[in-house]
Write an enzyme that holds these catalytic residues in place. Structure first.
Site, PDB file in Angstrom:
ATOM      1  N   GLU A   1      -3.903  -9.529   4.144  1.00 57.18           N
ATOM      2  CA  GLU A   1      -4.537  -9.432   5.210  1.00 57.18           C
ATOM      3  C   GLU A   1      -5.827 -10.337   5.489  1.00 57.18           C
ATOM      4  O   GLU A   1      -6.067 -10.606   6.511  1.00 57.18           O
ATOM      5  CB  GLU A   1      -5.217  -7.850   5.375  1.00 57.18           C
ATOM      6  CG  GLU A   1      -3.963  -6.864   5.616  1.00 57.18           C
ATOM      7  CD  GLU A   1      -3.240  -6.553   4.328  1.00 57.18           C
ATOM      8  OE1 GLU A   1      -2.366  -5.569   4.157  1.00 57.18           O
ATOM      9  OE2 GLU A   1      -3.433  -7.216   3.085  1.00 57.18           O
TER      10      GLU A   1
ATOM     11  N   GLU B   1       0.977  -1.336   0.018  1.00 52.47           N
ATOM     12  CA  GLU B   1      -0.025   0.030   0.186  1.00 52.47           C
ATOM     13  C   GLU B   1       0.799   1.410   0.077  1.00 52.47           C
ATOM     14  O   GLU B   1       0.547   2.308  -0.755  1.00 52.47           O
ATOM     15  CB  GLU B   1      -0.889   0.028   1.157  1.00 52.47           C
ATOM     16  CG  GLU B   1      -1.885  -0.984   1.379  1.00 52.47           C
ATOM     17  CD  GLU B   1      -2.731  -1.414   2.409  1.00 52.47           C
ATOM     18  OE1 GLU B   1      -4.007  -1.132   2.491  1.00 52.47           O
ATOM     19  OE2 GLU B   1      -2.136  -1.540   3.413  1.00 52.47           O
TER      20      GLU B   1
END
Length: 697
Positions: free
Chosen positions: A125, A105
Site C-alpha cells: 500500500e 490482512e
C-alpha cells in the site's frame, strides 16, 4: 463472480473467484462474510478452509472500486476480517500464488495459514501513498516480528513465502507445502478442528529486546530515504503502536492514519500514477481481444548506444536478437559494450554467470540485410535523419518476410513518411526507446496513419514482455515527450536571457523534484542533438522564438559530458557538474547584445514557467489527439523524463494546483516582453476546463 461454498467431510471449503486476482470487491467481501457465518451456523461443519481460485489467493482491494461508493459499502474489509477472526470454528487460509494487501490482512485474520511454496507475499500500500489500513500494521509485526514487518510494510516489497516460512519464530505460516495447498489446508483443518482456544493474531505480543531504540533508528533511516513521501513514516508510526498500545487502540490509530494519507497530495499523485500505468495499455479503438502477431525473434539495425540497449531488452526476456551494422568494427564495438554492461551486472551480483551466458548466446550479428529476412520484428536505431531512415526502410521492405513488423526508434521524425518508404505501411510503427534503453522504463509507441491494429496490439504486448511502460502517441514532431520538452527547454533558455544562471534553474527544478534540471539533462544527452533539431526547426517553423544561448554554447563545441564541457565543466572520468565561468560570461554578453537588463528571478517563477509550459503543450496534445488521455502524458513524464512521481505527472500536478491558477500564472508570463507571449495563450482545452472549474483527471 463464480465463488463457491462446498462442505467436504465436515470441512467447509470457501473459494473466492473474482478474476483476475480475487480482489476484495463488494461482492467478494459479502460472499466471504456470508460463507463464514453459514459455516458457523451449520452443525455439520467443524472447520473452514478459505482459498482463491485461479492466479491468486487474494490480491487485495479491488482497484476498480477506487473512488467509487462500492469501496466503502458494508461489509468493508475490516468488517470481513472481524467476521473471520471472530468465527467460533477454526478458519484455515489455503494461500497460493499471490497474497497481497487486503488479501494478506484477510489471511492474517484466519486462525491458521497453509501456504504453497513460490507464493508472493506483500503489503504494498505504501506504493500508492497509503498504508495497510485493515489491521495490517498490527498483525504482521505480531506474526513475523517487529523488524521484518517494518521492512516489508515501509518498503512495500514482495517477499517469497519460503523466505518468510524460514524465519526463526515466525507465526505467519503454519505449513509450507509444495503442491495441493487446499488439500493440505483441509488436512490441517481436520487435525485442529477440536482444538481450543483458537489462535488469533491479535492476541500475540510483539517481541523485541529494545523496541523503542530500534524504532528511533528506523525513523531516522526512513526519513532520510523517503524525504518527500509521508506514507513510509506514517507506516512506521502505526507499527510502533503494536508495541505501545492494546490491539484495538492501535487499530484505531491505524484507521486515522490511513484516512489522513488518503487525502494527501502525495497519495493522490501515486494513485494517479498507479491507474495511469494500467490505463496506458488500453487503446480506445483497439479491443483487448485483437489478434496479436507472434514475436519469436527480433532484429536490430545499429549497434550503437541505442541499438545495443534495445537489444539487451529482448535478450533479457529470452528473445533471440540479430544485430546488423554496416561495418565489422562498429559491430565489434557494440557487442563489446553489451558484454561490458552484462559483466558489470555479474560483478555486482545482479546477474548470475549462467544467465549472462544464456543472454549472450541469444545474440547474433550480421553485415547483410538478407540475414534479417526471418525476424518477426525489426527495430532500426540509426542516425536521426530522414534520408538515412529512407535507405534503411527500403532495404527492410525488400528483404523482410510478409507479416514482419518494421519499427523505427525515431524520437522526432514523421513515422508516416517513414512508412511511405515501404509497400507495407500497415506493418510500420514507431518504437521510441529512451536512453539508456536497457534501463529506462518508457517506450513511446507511435501509431502511424496506416499502422495496423494488430501491430499496435502486438507491440504493446511485446513492451510488457520486455518490462516497459508503453504509451501510444500519434504522429507529430517529437511525439508526446519531446514535443513537450521543447517548450520546457525554450523556457529554460528565456530564463537565462532574463537573469538566471544554468545552476539556479537546475537547482530550482531539482528541488521541485525533477531527477535532473534542463541544463544538466542537456549535457548528459548531448547539446548537439538539440542544436540539430533547432536548425531543422529554423527552416520548418521560422515563427518559433528561441533563446540563442544554447546555439552559442554549441558553437563553442561544448556539447556536454561527452566533450568534457557543456553548460557545466566536467573533469575526466567524473560526472560532477561544475559551474562554468566561461558559460556565465557568455550568457552575460548575450544579454548585453539583446539589451536585456538582468533581473532577480525566484525559484517559484522558474518552476512555474518550466512545468506550466509542459502543461500547456500537453493540453494541445490532448486536443489534437496525439495522446488519448492525460494519464498517458503523465506516464511519459514519470517514466521517461524524471518528473517527480510524488507529484503525479505534469497534468495531474496542474489539476492539483488548480487549472484556474495555472491560467492566471500563464497570463502573467504572457506579459513578459522577453518571453513568447503567443505560447502562453492557454490551449483551448485548458482554458475551457479552467473556466468550468474542472481538471484533466
Amino acid at each position: 463472480m463464480t465463488a463457491s461454498y462446498e462442505v467436504r467431510d465436515g470441512i467447509a471449503v470457501v473459494t473466492m473467484d473474482n478474476p483476475p486476482v480475487n480482489s476484495l470487491g463488494f461482492g467478494n467481501r459479502r460472499f466471504i462474510a456470508e460463507s463464514v457465518r453459514r459455516a458457523q451456523d451449520d452443525a455439520a461443519v467443524h472447520a473452514i478452509v478459505l482459498t482463491g481460485r485461479g492466479r491468486a489467493f487474494c490480491g487485495g482491494a479491488d482497484i476498480r472500486e477506487f473512488n467509487k461508493p462500492e469501496a466503502t459499502m458494508a461489509p468493508d474489509i475490516v468488517d470481513v476480517i472481524r467476521v473471520v477472526e471472530g468465527c467460533e470454528k477454526p478458519v484455515v487460509a489455503a494461500i497460493h500464488s499471490v497474497v497481497m494487501g487486503g488479501g494478506l490482512e484477510l489471511a492474517m485474520s484466519c486462525h491458521y495459514r497453509v501456504v504453497r511454496r513460490g507464493t508472493q507475499v506483500a503489503l504494498p500500500e505504501v506504493r500508492i501513498g497509503i498504508l495497510p489500513g485493515a489491521t495490517g500494521t498490527q498483525r504482521l509485526p505480531r506474526l513475523i516480528g517487529l523488524e521484518p514487518a517494518l521492512n516489508m510494510i515501509v518498503s512495500g516489497d514482495t517477499v517469497m513465502s519460503e523466505v518468510l516460512a524460514a524465519m526463526p519464530g515466525q507465526k505467519l505460516f503454519d505449513r509450507l507445502v509444495e503442491d495441493d495447498v487446499v488439500l493440505a489446508a483441509t488436512e490441517l483443518a481436520h487435525d485442529i478442528a477440536n482444538l481450543r482456544p483458537l489462535p488469533r493474531s491479535r492476541e500475540r505480543k510483539v517481541e523485541h529486546p529494545d523496541a523503542e531504540a530500534y524504532l528511533q533508528f528506523a525513523r531516522n533511516m526512513v526519513a532520510a530515504k523517503w524525504p518527500h513521501y509521508p506514507a513510509p513514516l506514517r507506516c512506521l508510526d502505526c507499527i510502533a503502536q503494536s508495541v505501545r498500545l492494546p490491539f484495538d487502540a492501535a487499530v484505531d490509530y491505524e484507521r486515522v492514519a490511513v484516512t489522513e494519507l488518503l487525502w494527501s497530495p502525495e497519495s493522490a499523485a501515486l494513485r494517479n500514477a498507479f491507474f495511469a500505468e494500467r490505463a496506458a495499455s488500453k487503446i480506445p479503438d483497439v479491443p483487448s481481444d485483437t489478434p496479436k502477431r507472434e514475436i519469436k525473434s527480433v532484429a536490430v539495425i545499429g549497434a550503437g548506444t541505442m541499438g545495443g540497449g534495445i537489444s539487451m531488452n529482448f535478450l533479457n526476456a529470452g528473445i533471440p536478437v540479430k544485430i546488423l551494422e554496416t561495418k565489422q568494427e562498429a559491430l565489434d564495438r557494440g557487442i563489446a559494450t553489451i558484454k561490458k554492461n552484462y559483466e558489470a551486472q555479474v560483478k555486482k551480483g545482479k546477474l548470475k554467470e549462467d544467465k549472462y551466458a544464456q543472454r549472450m548466446a541469444l545474440q547474433t550479428t550480421t553485415l547483410d540485410y538478407a540475414d534479417l529476412k526471418d525476424a518477426d520484428l525489426v527495430i532500426e536505431a540509426v542516425f536521426e535523419e530522414l534520408g538515412v531512415k529512407e535507405t534503411v526502410f527500403k532495404q527492410l521492405d525488400a528483404v523482410m518476410k510478409p507479416g514482419a513488423i518494421l519499427a523505427s526508434n525515431t524520437s522526432t521524425l514523421d513515422v508516416d513518411k517513414i512508412a511511405a518508404f515501404t509497400k507495407r505501411p500497415e506493418d510500420v510503427v514507431g518504437m521510441h526507446f529512451f536512453s539508456p534503453a536497457n534501463v529506462m522504463k518508457l517506450l513511446e509507441v507511435v501509431r502511424g496513419a496506416k499502422t495496423g491494429k494488430d501491430v499496435l496490439a502486438t507491440v504493446m504486448a511485446v513492451a510488457k514482455k520486455i518490462k516497459k511502460t508503453a504509451v501510444v502517441s500519434g504522429v507529430c514532431d517529437g511525439f508526446i515527450g519531446n514535443r513537450m520538452i521543447e517548450q520546457y527547454s525554450r523556457q529554460a533558455g528565456f530564463l537565462l536571457d532574463e537573469g538566471a544562471t544554468p545552476q539556479q534553474v537546475d537547482k530550482a527544478i531539482e528541488k521541485f523534484g525533477f531527477a535532473m534540471g534542463p541544463f544538466r539533462m542537456g549535457d548528459l544527452a548531448g547539446n548537439d542533438i538539440g542544436w540539430a533539431i533547432r536548425k531543422r526547426r529554423a527552416v520548418e517553423r521560422a515563427d518559433m522564438k528561441y533563446s540563442r544561448t544554447a546555439d552559442k554554447l554549441c558553437e563553442l563545441g561544448r556539447f556536454g559530458q561527452k566533450t568534457g564541457a557543456g553548460w557545466y565543466d566536467y573533469q575526466a572520468g567524473k560526472r560532477d557538474a561544475i559551474p562554468s565561468e566561461l558559460v556565465n560570461k557568455m550568457i552575460e554578453d548575450h544579454r548585453k547584445e539583446l539589451g536585456i537588463t538582468p533581473r532577480k528571478i525566484s525559484d517559484e517563477e522558474i518552476v512555474q514557467r518550466l512545468v506550466f509550459s509542459l502543461v500547456n503543450e500537453g493540453a494541445h496534445i490532448l486536443e489534437d489527439g496525439t495522446a488519448s488521455k492525460s494519464g498517458d502524458i503523465d506516464m511519459v513524464y514519470l517514466t521517461g523524463y524524471g518528473f517527480p512521481i510524488y507529484r503525479g505527472g505534469p497534468m495531474h500536478y496542474a489539476s492539483e494546483v488548480g487549472l484556474f491558477n495555472v491560467v492566471q500564472a500563464m497570463d502573467r508570463f504572457a506579459k513578459n516582453p522577453n518571453d513568447d507571449a503567443a505560447f502562453w495563450k492557454p490551449a483551448p482545452l485548458l482554458a475551457k476546463l479552467a473556466a468550468e472549474g474542472r481538471s484533466f483527471v
